[in-house]
Design a protein around this motif. Sequence first.
Motif, PDB file in Angstrom:
ATOM      1  N   THR A  79       0.266  10.326 -12.990  1.00 34.21           N
ATOM      2  CA  THR A  79      -0.126  11.884 -12.533  1.00 34.21           C
ATOM      3  C   THR A  79      -1.585  12.294 -12.479  1.00 34.21           C
ATOM      4  OG1 THR A  79       0.542  12.829 -14.708  1.00 34.21           O
ATOM      5  CG2 THR A  79       2.162  12.515 -13.087  1.00 34.21           C
ATOM      6  N   THR A  80      -2.267  11.960 -13.340  1.00 32.67           N
ATOM      7  CA  THR A  80      -3.776  12.283 -13.322  1.00 32.67           C
ATOM      8  C   THR A  80      -4.417  11.586 -12.349  1.00 32.67           C
ATOM      9  OG1 THR A  80      -3.651  12.417 -15.930  1.00 32.67           O
ATOM     10  CG2 THR A  80      -5.779  12.402 -14.696  1.00 32.67           C
ATOM     11  N   VAL A  81      -4.027  10.356 -12.079  1.00 33.19           N
ATOM     12  CA  VAL A  81      -4.766   9.555 -10.709  1.00 33.19           C
ATOM     13  C   VAL A  81      -4.294  10.327  -9.674  1.00 33.19           C
ATOM     14  CG1 VAL A  81      -4.468   7.350  -9.560  1.00 33.19           C
ATOM     15  CG2 VAL A  81      -4.490   7.677 -12.012  1.00 33.19           C
ATOM     16  N   GLU A  82      -3.233  10.836  -9.351  1.00 30.38           N
ATOM     17  CA  GLU A  82      -2.797  11.394  -8.367  1.00 30.38           C
ATOM     18  C   GLU A  82      -3.448  12.955  -8.259  1.00 30.38           C
ATOM     19  OE1 GLU A  82       1.648  12.112  -8.629  1.00 30.38           O
ATOM     20  OE2 GLU A  82       1.837   9.904  -8.879  1.00 30.38           O
ATOM     21  N   SER A  83      -3.987  13.578  -9.243  1.00 27.68           N
ATOM     22  CA  SER A  83      -4.791  14.791  -9.365  1.00 27.68           C
ATOM     23  C   SER A  83      -6.122  14.219  -8.848  1.00 27.68           C
ATOM     24  CB  SER A  83      -4.761  15.423 -10.553  1.00 27.68           C
ATOM     25  OG  SER A  83      -3.941  15.873 -11.198  1.00 27.68           O
ATOM     26  N   VAL A  84      -6.761  13.074  -9.109  1.00 28.45           N
ATOM     27  CA  VAL A  84      -7.890  12.592  -8.527  1.00 28.45           C
ATOM     28  C   VAL A  84      -8.093  12.367  -7.193  1.00 28.45           C
ATOM     29  CG1 VAL A  84      -9.470  10.799  -8.818  1.00 28.45           C
ATOM     30  CG2 VAL A  84      -8.660  11.355 -10.677  1.00 28.45           C
ATOM     31  N   ALA A  85      -6.729  11.788  -6.559  1.00 29.09           N
ATOM     32  CA  ALA A  85      -6.683  11.734  -5.072  1.00 29.09           C
ATOM     33  C   ALA A  85      -6.844  12.800  -4.273  1.00 29.09           C
ATOM     34  CB  ALA A  85      -5.247  11.078  -4.775  1.00 29.09           C
ATOM     35  N   ARG A  86      -6.127  14.139  -4.944  1.00 27.52           N
ATOM     36  CA  ARG A  86      -6.376  15.297  -4.380  1.00 27.52           C
ATOM     37  C   ARG A  86      -7.589  15.922  -4.324  1.00 27.52           C
ATOM     38  NH1 ARG A  86      -1.162  15.969  -6.470  1.00 27.52           N
ATOM     39  NH2 ARG A  86      -1.971  16.495  -8.495  1.00 27.52           N
ATOM     40  N   SER A  87      -8.479  15.637  -5.347  1.00 21.96           N
ATOM     41  CA  SER A  87      -9.763  15.929  -5.584  1.00 21.96           C
ATOM     42  C   SER A  87     -10.928  15.351  -4.402  1.00 21.96           C
ATOM     43  CB  SER A  87     -10.341  15.863  -6.811  1.00 21.96           C
ATOM     44  OG  SER A  87      -9.930  16.987  -7.887  1.00 21.96           O
ATOM     45  N   LEU A  88     -10.230  14.190  -4.107  1.00 23.84           N
ATOM     46  CA  LEU A  88     -11.275  13.104  -3.294  1.00 23.84           C
ATOM     47  C   LEU A  88     -10.975  13.597  -1.774  1.00 23.84           C
ATOM     48  CD1 LEU A  88     -10.571   9.783  -5.126  1.00 23.84           C
ATOM     49  CD2 LEU A  88     -12.754  11.055  -4.741  1.00 23.84           C
ATOM     50  N   LEU A  89     -10.181  14.584  -1.453  1.00 24.49           N
ATOM     51  CA  LEU A  89      -9.734  14.735   0.074  1.00 24.49           C
ATOM     52  C   LEU A  89     -10.897  15.204   0.781  1.00 24.49           C
ATOM     53  CD1 LEU A  89      -6.232  16.267  -0.232  1.00 24.49           C
ATOM     54  CD2 LEU A  89      -6.859  14.054   0.584  1.00 24.49           C
ATOM     55  N   ASN A  90     -12.002  15.773   0.260  1.00 29.02           N
ATOM     56  CA  ASN A  90     -13.221  16.260   0.859  1.00 29.02           C
ATOM     57  C   ASN A  90     -14.013  15.074   1.038  1.00 29.02           C
ATOM     58  OD1 ASN A  90     -12.270  18.911   1.143  1.00 29.02           O
ATOM     59  ND2 ASN A  90     -12.995  19.537  -0.767  1.00 29.02           N
ATOM     60  N   ILE A 113      -7.081   1.201  -2.034  1.00 28.63           N
ATOM     61  CA  ILE A 113      -5.811   0.417  -2.218  1.00 28.63           C
ATOM     62  C   ILE A 113      -5.272   0.874  -3.325  1.00 28.63           C
ATOM     63  CG2 ILE A 113      -5.206  -2.061  -2.740  1.00 28.63           C
ATOM     64  CD1 ILE A 113      -8.840  -1.577  -1.605  1.00 28.63           C
ATOM     65  N   THR A 114      -3.998   0.848  -3.329  1.00 31.62           N
ATOM     66  CA  THR A 114      -3.140   1.461  -4.533  1.00 31.62           C
ATOM     67  C   THR A 114      -1.933   1.112  -4.534  1.00 31.62           C
ATOM     68  OG1 THR A 114      -2.131   3.622  -5.242  1.00 31.62           O
ATOM     69  CG2 THR A 114      -2.301   3.556  -2.850  1.00 31.62           C
ATOM     70  N   ASN A 115      -1.139   1.128  -5.406  1.00 29.52           N
ATOM     71  CA  ASN A 115       0.251   0.584  -5.863  1.00 29.52           C
ATOM     72  C   ASN A 115       1.087   2.094  -6.075  1.00 29.52           C
ATOM     73  OD1 ASN A 115      -1.101   0.915  -8.539  1.00 29.52           O
ATOM     74  ND2 ASN A 115       0.769  -0.351  -9.280  1.00 29.52           N
ATOM     75  N   ASN A 116       0.545   3.045  -5.950  1.00 26.15           N
ATOM     76  CA  ASN A 116       1.223   4.362  -6.136  1.00 26.15           C
ATOM     77  C   ASN A 116       1.441   5.082  -4.691  1.00 26.15           C
ATOM     78  OD1 ASN A 116       1.727   7.125  -6.558  1.00 26.15           O
ATOM     79  ND2 ASN A 116       0.030   7.021  -8.395  1.00 26.15           N
ATOM     80  N   LEU A 117       2.801   5.424  -4.529  1.00 27.80           N
ATOM     81  CA  LEU A 117       3.089   5.867  -2.950  1.00 27.80           C
ATOM     82  C   LEU A 117       2.825   7.222  -2.973  1.00 27.80           C
ATOM     83  CD1 LEU A 117       6.595   4.399  -2.468  1.00 27.80           C
ATOM     84  CD2 LEU A 117       4.602   3.725  -1.541  1.00 27.80           C
ATOM     85  N   ASN A 118       2.917   7.973  -4.094  1.00 28.60           N
ATOM     86  CA  ASN A 118       2.358   9.290  -4.172  1.00 28.60           C
ATOM     87  C   ASN A 118       0.891   9.555  -3.698  1.00 28.60           C
ATOM     88  OD1 ASN A 118       4.919  10.592  -5.108  1.00 28.60           O
ATOM     89  ND2 ASN A 118       4.112   9.296  -7.075  1.00 28.60           N
ATOM     90  N   VAL A 119       0.113   8.639  -4.194  1.00 32.81           N
ATOM     91  CA  VAL A 119      -1.456   8.553  -3.983  1.00 32.81           C
ATOM     92  C   VAL A 119      -1.562   8.374  -2.534  1.00 32.81           C
ATOM     93  CG1 VAL A 119      -3.437   7.610  -4.135  1.00 32.81           C
ATOM     94  CG2 VAL A 119      -2.342   7.960  -6.207  1.00 32.81           C
ATOM     95  N   ALA A 120      -0.904   7.378  -1.758  1.00 35.57           N
ATOM     96  CA  ALA A 120      -0.976   7.007  -0.465  1.00 35.57           C
ATOM     97  C   ALA A 120      -0.463   8.218   0.276  1.00 35.57           C
ATOM     98  CB  ALA A 120       0.139   5.763  -0.091  1.00 35.57           C
ATOM     99  N   SER A 121       0.462   8.821  -0.222  1.00 33.61           N
ATOM    100  CA  SER A 121       1.162  10.032   0.479  1.00 33.61           C
ATOM    101  C   SER A 121      -0.177  11.348   0.589  1.00 33.61           C
ATOM    102  CB  SER A 121       2.455  10.810  -0.232  1.00 33.61           C
ATOM    103  OG  SER A 121       2.854  11.832   0.516  1.00 33.61           O
ATOM    104  N   PHE A 144      -3.236  10.904   0.694  1.00 29.98           N
ATOM    105  CA  PHE A 144      -4.199  10.540   1.463  1.00 29.98           C
ATOM    106  C   PHE A 144      -3.745  10.324   3.001  1.00 29.98           C
ATOM    107  CE2 PHE A 144      -6.457   8.267  -2.302  1.00 29.98           C
ATOM    108  CZ  PHE A 144      -7.608   9.598  -2.257  1.00 29.98           C
ATOM    109  N   ALA A 145      -2.592  10.578   3.441  1.00 28.64           N
ATOM    110  CA  ALA A 145      -1.936  10.080   4.728  1.00 28.64           C
ATOM    111  C   ALA A 145      -2.533  10.993   5.614  1.00 28.64           C
ATOM    112  CB  ALA A 145      -0.522  10.270   4.495  1.00 28.64           C
ATOM    113  N   GLY A 146      -2.898  12.094   5.537  1.00 28.89           N
ATOM    114  CA  GLY A 146      -3.450  13.008   6.726  1.00 28.89           C
ATOM    115  C   GLY A 146      -4.988  12.910   7.051  1.00 28.89           C
ATOM    116  N   ARG A 147      -5.718  12.008   6.426  1.00 30.41           N
ATOM    117  CA  ARG A 147      -7.172  11.785   6.598  1.00 30.41           C
ATOM    118  C   ARG A 147      -7.267  10.572   7.285  1.00 30.41           C
ATOM    119  NH1 ARG A 147     -10.718  14.505   3.342  1.00 30.41           N
ATOM    120  NH2 ARG A 147     -12.132  13.701   5.238  1.00 30.41           N
ATOM    121  N   GLU A 148      -7.582  10.800   8.548  1.00 27.95           N
ATOM    122  CA  GLU A 148      -7.873   9.892   9.322  1.00 27.95           C
ATOM    123  C   GLU A 148      -9.050   8.970   9.115  1.00 27.95           C
ATOM    124  OE1 GLU A 148      -7.849  10.945  13.432  1.00 27.95           O
ATOM    125  OE2 GLU A 148      -5.618  11.907  13.453  1.00 27.95           O
TER     126      GLU A 148
END
Length: 258
Positions: A101-112, A119-127, A129-133
Amino acid sequence: MRQPRHERIIQLVKQNGYMSIDALARELDVTPQTIRRDINMLAEEDILRRYHGGAGLGSNSVQNEDYVKRKNWNQQEKDRIAMLVADHIPDNSSLFMNIGTTVESVARSLLNHSGLKIITNNLNVASIFAGREEFEVTIAGGTVRQRDGGIIGEATIDFIRQFKVDYAVMGISGIDEDGTLLDFDYREVRVAQAMIEHARKIYLVADHSKIGRNAVVKLGHISQVSAMFTDIPLPESLQQQVDAAGVNVYLANETAPA
């Protein structure tokens, strides 16, 4: 037989991962001295572990909690840690991101950011990032763990070993005070070990509830990471381990290595 107050203390520590003596005293409307006695009794049963000023989970808490519960634990702390990690990852980087869950928070902070290859084995992380072309997101193959969207197994390990990335952003279930990194699922651990082997820098992300928390599978040692990102100063024994290994520790409310 435990008192109802003891059961409430255990419940609060499980919900939060760590509770200070003052916070427990306010919640239960008793004196700090009473809470200290309660913590000492529960520590003798290895239900809780004593820390300076508070308590965390003891060795008898050997099962990981439900994903939905964990996701809501210490979210503000996780978000602060995540923002600090994002400051240490430049645009156009390649990175592994594992389960947690902390890794998922990092993913949200990387959106900018821009130009990231993940490369991830976490479907939540992939989701996330999914909107960033402008991001290139690659999901590892393997068996999906239904409870949290993690992907594990031999196929996952083989897939990870095909890459060499700039950073691995790694969550963890527990860190022993001797520096041992711990988790609950040996299959998840083997994937994380492959990520460590195939990344140039390892960023360990862990809020205070993970420090001193026991789990049953050894992932590695704190000396294998490049930097640790957390939200409170480390216990002296663990700090000695990171100092000896030359690992930078960044606190979420600070801007320089501890």
